[in-house]
Structure formats: C-alpha cells, structure tokens
Design an enzyme around this catalytic site. Structure first.
Site, PDB file in Angstrom:
ATOM      1  N   GLU A  91       0.841  -1.190   0.000  1.00  0.00           N
ATOM      2  CA  GLU A  91       0.000   0.000   0.000  1.00  0.00           C
ATOM      3  C   GLU A  91       0.876   1.240   0.000  1.00  0.00           C
ATOM      4  O   GLU A  91       1.873   1.307   0.716  1.00  0.00           O
ATOM      5  CB  GLU A  91      -0.920   0.014   1.223  1.00  0.00           C
ATOM      6  CG  GLU A  91      -1.910   1.157   1.233  1.00  0.00           C
ATOM      7  CD  GLU A  91      -2.935   1.019   2.347  1.00  0.00           C
ATOM      8  OE1 GLU A  91      -3.890   1.832   2.371  1.00  0.00           O
ATOM      9  OE2 GLU A  91      -2.796   0.097   3.183  1.00  0.00           O
ATOM     10  N   GLY A  92       0.515   2.215  -0.820  1.00  0.00           N
ATOM     11  CA  GLY A  92       1.256   3.471  -0.890  1.00  0.00           C
ATOM     12  C   GLY A  92       0.324   4.653  -0.828  1.00  0.00           C
ATOM     13  O   GLY A  92      -0.845   4.529  -0.438  1.00  0.00           O
ATOM     14  N   GLY A  93       0.841   5.817  -1.232  1.00  0.00           N
ATOM     15  CA  GLY A  93       0.053   7.032  -1.170  1.00  0.00           C
ATOM     16  C   GLY A  93      -1.153   7.012  -2.087  1.00  0.00           C
ATOM     17  O   GLY A  93      -2.182   7.628  -1.805  1.00  0.00           O
ATOM     18  N   PHE A  94      -1.056   6.267  -3.198  1.00  0.00           N
ATOM     19  CA  PHE A  94      -2.145   6.200  -4.173  1.00  0.00           C
ATOM     20  C   PHE A  94      -3.246   5.260  -3.687  1.00  0.00           C
ATOM     21  O   PHE A  94      -4.426   5.541  -3.829  1.00  0.00           O
ATOM     22  CB  PHE A  94      -1.584   5.713  -5.511  1.00  0.00           C
ATOM     23  CG  PHE A  94      -2.578   5.697  -6.638  1.00  0.00           C
ATOM     24  CD1 PHE A  94      -2.697   6.780  -7.491  1.00  0.00           C
ATOM     25  CD2 PHE A  94      -3.384   4.587  -6.855  1.00  0.00           C
ATOM     26  CE1 PHE A  94      -3.609   6.765  -8.541  1.00  0.00           C
ATOM     27  CE2 PHE A  94      -4.292   4.554  -7.903  1.00  0.00           C
ATOM     28  CZ  PHE A  94      -4.407   5.653  -8.743  1.00  0.00           C
ATOM     29  N   GLY A  95      -2.862   4.157  -3.123  1.00  0.00           N
ATOM     30  CA  GLY A  95      -3.834   3.157  -2.675  1.00  0.00           C
ATOM     31  C   GLY A  95      -3.178   1.799  -2.552  1.00  0.00           C
ATOM     32  O   GLY A  95      -1.948   1.677  -2.551  1.00  0.00           O
ATOM     33  N   VAL A  97      -2.136  -2.115  -3.614  1.00  0.00           N
ATOM     34  CA  VAL A  97      -1.720  -2.865  -4.801  1.00  0.00           C
ATOM     35  C   VAL A  97      -2.071  -4.328  -4.562  1.00  0.00           C
ATOM     36  O   VAL A  97      -1.714  -4.906  -3.535  1.00  0.00           O
ATOM     37  CB  VAL A  97      -0.210  -2.716  -5.067  1.00  0.00           C
ATOM     38  CG1 VAL A  97       0.178  -3.490  -6.319  1.00  0.00           C
ATOM     39  CG2 VAL A  97       0.163  -1.246  -5.220  1.00  0.00           C
ATOM     40  N   LYS A 119      -3.028  -1.701  -9.109  1.00  0.00           N
ATOM     41  CA  LYS A 119      -3.055  -0.594  -8.142  1.00  0.00           C
ATOM     42  C   LYS A 119      -4.411   0.096  -8.219  1.00  0.00           C
ATOM     43  O   LYS A 119      -4.851   0.520  -9.288  1.00  0.00           O
ATOM     44  CB  LYS A 119      -1.940   0.409  -8.437  1.00  0.00           C
ATOM     45  CG  LYS A 119      -1.828   1.531  -7.398  1.00  0.00           C
ATOM     46  CD  LYS A 119      -0.837   2.601  -7.842  1.00  0.00           C
ATOM     47  CE  LYS A 119       0.588   2.130  -7.838  1.00  0.00           C
ATOM     48  NZ  LYS A 119       1.535   3.246  -8.111  1.00  0.00           N
ATOM     49  N   ASP A 216      10.562  11.139  -6.795  1.00  0.00           N
ATOM     50  CA  ASP A 216      10.232  10.372  -5.586  1.00  0.00           C
ATOM     51  C   ASP A 216      11.046   9.087  -5.527  1.00  0.00           C
ATOM     52  O   ASP A 216      10.512   8.007  -5.276  1.00  0.00           O
ATOM     53  CB  ASP A 216       8.735  10.061  -5.557  1.00  0.00           C
ATOM     54  CG  ASP A 216       8.240   9.685  -4.157  1.00  0.00           C
ATOM     55  OD1 ASP A 216       8.917  10.055  -3.169  1.00  0.00           O
ATOM     56  OD2 ASP A 216       7.179   9.047  -4.050  1.00  0.00           O
TER      57      ASP A 216
END
Length: 370
Positions: A91-95, A97, A119, A216
């Site tokens: 899980e990252g800033g976008f949502g 996976v 994702k 990033d």
C-alpha cells in the site's frame, strides 16, 4: 516508510503540464476512455501482455503513443478475487496494490492466467487523478529494462486503477527493512546489481529527450523481479525537467522526507540532480540497512543522509555503520568507494553532484572489485 507530503486532489480535470506530451496520441488501434466530465485518455484495446518487450531496446525508448490495454472494472475485480485482502501486495500514497490473475483466454495457457499487479485508487488518498494520469502518460510511453512495465488501466466512473507487470521479489524496502525469518539479507553482489539497475533506469529518464525528473526516488519504489533485476515504479510525481534556457523548474513540493533534496524542500526549485540526492540516500540505505528517516534513532541521527556524512569518507568509521547482517562479507575497498560516491550524491548543491550517467559508470567499475 517515509513521510509523504502533498495536497489532496481528486480533481478530474486533466492536467498535462510537465508530462511527455500535451495529449496521449490516438492511432487506428487505440480506443478512448471518457469520464463524465469529458476528459479522455487513450489506450490500445488489442494490447497483449507479451507485447512491448524491452529485449530489443536495452537502452530504452520513448514510444510515439502508449501501448496500453483498457481494462473494465469487472475484469480487474475478477482478476483480484474482488480485491480480497489476501491478494494485497502493498500500500502506498495512491492506494493498495493487489496481486491479480488475468484470464487471457488462450487454450495453451494454464487456467491460473497471467500474474499482474493492480493498483487501485483509495478514495481517501492524498494522490488522485493527476497522479494516475501522470503514470499513464509517462509509463505508457517510456520503455526501459529498468522501468516497471505499465500494461494498462481502468477508468470507470470514480474507479481509477493501473495494471503493471508482476515483480516477484517485491520492493527493495522490504528486503532491507522487512522483518521475520522469510526476509533474508541481500548478499553484497545482489545489492550492487540492484543499485546498478536502478541507476540505469534513473539515468535513462535524465538523458531521454524530455529529461524526466522522477521526484520520488526511494527504496519502496524500486521493485525486483525474480532475478533481482531492479525496476523503478510509481511515476505519479514525475515531471519534465527544465528547458535548455532554464536551470530548474519550480513546483509544489511533493515527495518523501529523508529522500527529497534540500534545495527542493527549501525552495520548490526542482533540478534533474534533485533525483541524484535521493539516489545517494538509497546508496547509504543499501550499505547500512538503516531507514532514511527513523524517529526511534538517537537525537541527531533521525535523518540518515545528514547523520552519516562524516562516516562515508573513512573506512574505519564506515565499518561501524555497515549492515551487520552482511557479516563482513563484502569488499571493503569497493564499499568505501560506494560510500564516497554516496557522499558526492548527497552534496548540498545540485551542481556538485554527479550525473546519473556518471553514477552508472562508477558503480560498474566496483562490481568486481575486492
């Protein structure tokens, strides 16, 4: 994980400033996805997972138009078993996976299908449509052995999803900082292989005709295939570099604390060599297996890039911060030279840092040094 900062954005009006082109090209093989507000993204409805191999272009290429498949939400829901929790890869800033299995409907293939990573945008995410579109516009056209492949996307109503090649070994972050008996320490030669691969990917972005600034670069965005080949992922914050008449671009500060270059954090001025600073931090993480930011370390040691600089030019001091899990099984001379390279990458001024092309060449000379 590092602390990401950005302002919330779920604005569905497409922004193309700082992307590879003002629009995604449409050819006779493409189809177009249109949202309720009339915004469009094009893709290839006849795309196959096997297409677009990097083998023929070992130095990378920029495609004239994206070669992306448009997936339906139902297809990806079925592929991920309704986005079941046991298919979550990270899980990252976008949502989140998810691991998915595509049914290509080819009789010769096994019933399990082709494995992919899906994702899915979290509606509460700090990232949104613009970051999703940046991924499509950049990874849809950029092709290089050390960039993760974007296979396609889904855009239905409020659902935004991206489909990537599956990377069997996961992220570098997990290998360096993961816990448990299942996470084995990376041997020295594998660490160097990963660094060289990631450096090549970043060098391609910087030396491509558009001078892409990744913005990033960090351990969690370096993914590894089954042979530990490194591929840079997540282009949601990528931006075009300055023109020949400019030294930098000025933009809203976004990224991850600990990896972001000091001039960018202080002024919002973004240089191609701002990425080099982030690479320097990853170099140090690879040597030490210490996180870029860790509030649990003693005062003065929270920021790895700042704290370790005095240790990077001295072999005896460096030995004290090297990853103990290596058990001394590394060439001390090469380790010192890589530490000194990291020190150059962490230079306070962008112009004093080496280019990523120079970094690739330098790392290549260390690979077989003892």
């Amino acid at each position: 994980m590092g602390i990401c900062w950005a302002s919330p954005s779920d604005n569905r009006s497409p922004t193309t400033t700082g992307q590879l082109s003002t629009s995604v090209g449409i050819s006779h093989t493409t189809t177009t996805t249109t949202s309720s507000d009339g915004s469009t993204i094009s893709g290839n409805s006849r795309f196959s997972v096997a297409s677009g191999s990097d083998d023929a272009y070992p130095n990378g290429q920029i495609l004239p138009t994206p070669n992306l498949r448009i997936f339906s939400f139902l297809e990806l829901k079925n592929a991920t078993k309704s986005f079941r929790t046991d298919t979550v890869l990270g899980e990252g800033g976008f949502g989140k996976v998810y691991k998915g299995w595509l049914d290509e409907r080819v009789p010769s293939k096994s019933s399990s299908g082709t494995v992919v990573a899906v994702k899915k945008l979290n509606s509460e995410s700090l990232q949104g449509f613009q970051e999703w579109q940046s991924e499509v516009n950049f990874l849809g056209r950029l092709s290089h052995p050390n960039l993760v492949k974007l296979l396609g996307y889904c855009w239905e109503d409020k659902e935004l999803l991206l489909v990537y090649e599956f990377m069997q070994k996961g992220s570098l972050e997990n290998h360096l900082f993961g816990r448990g008996s299942a996470v084995q320490p990376l041997p020295w030669d594998i660490r160097l292989k990963i660094l060289i691969g990631a450096a090549r990917g970043l060098a391609f972005l910087h030396t491509s005709e558009k001078h892409v600034i990744y913005r990033d670069f960090k351990a969690s965005n370096i993914l590894l295939d089954g042979s530990y080949n490194a591929k840079i992922s997540d282009f949601g914050l990528a931006k075009l570099g300055p023109s020949e008449s400019q030294s930098h671009v000025t933009t809203r500060v976004m990224g991850t604390y600990g990896y972001a270059a000091p001039e960018y954090v202080a002024t919002g001025h973004l240089y191609v060599k701002s990425d080099v600073y982030g690479f320097g931090v990853v170099l140090v993480e690879m040597l030490t297996a210490l996180r870029a930011i860790d509030a649990n370390r003693p005062s003065g040691q929270h920021n790895l890039g700042d704290w370790v600089k005095p240790y990077l030019a001295d072999r005896r001091k460096l030995k004290n911060i090297m990853d103990s899990r290596l058990e001394g099984k590394y060439p001390s001379k090469a380790a010192l030279q890589i530490a000194q390279l990291a020190l150059k990458c962490l230079g306070p001024e962008p112009k004093t840092r080496p280019s990523m092309k120079e970094v690739v060449e330098t790392l290549g000379t260390y690979r077989f040094k003892q």
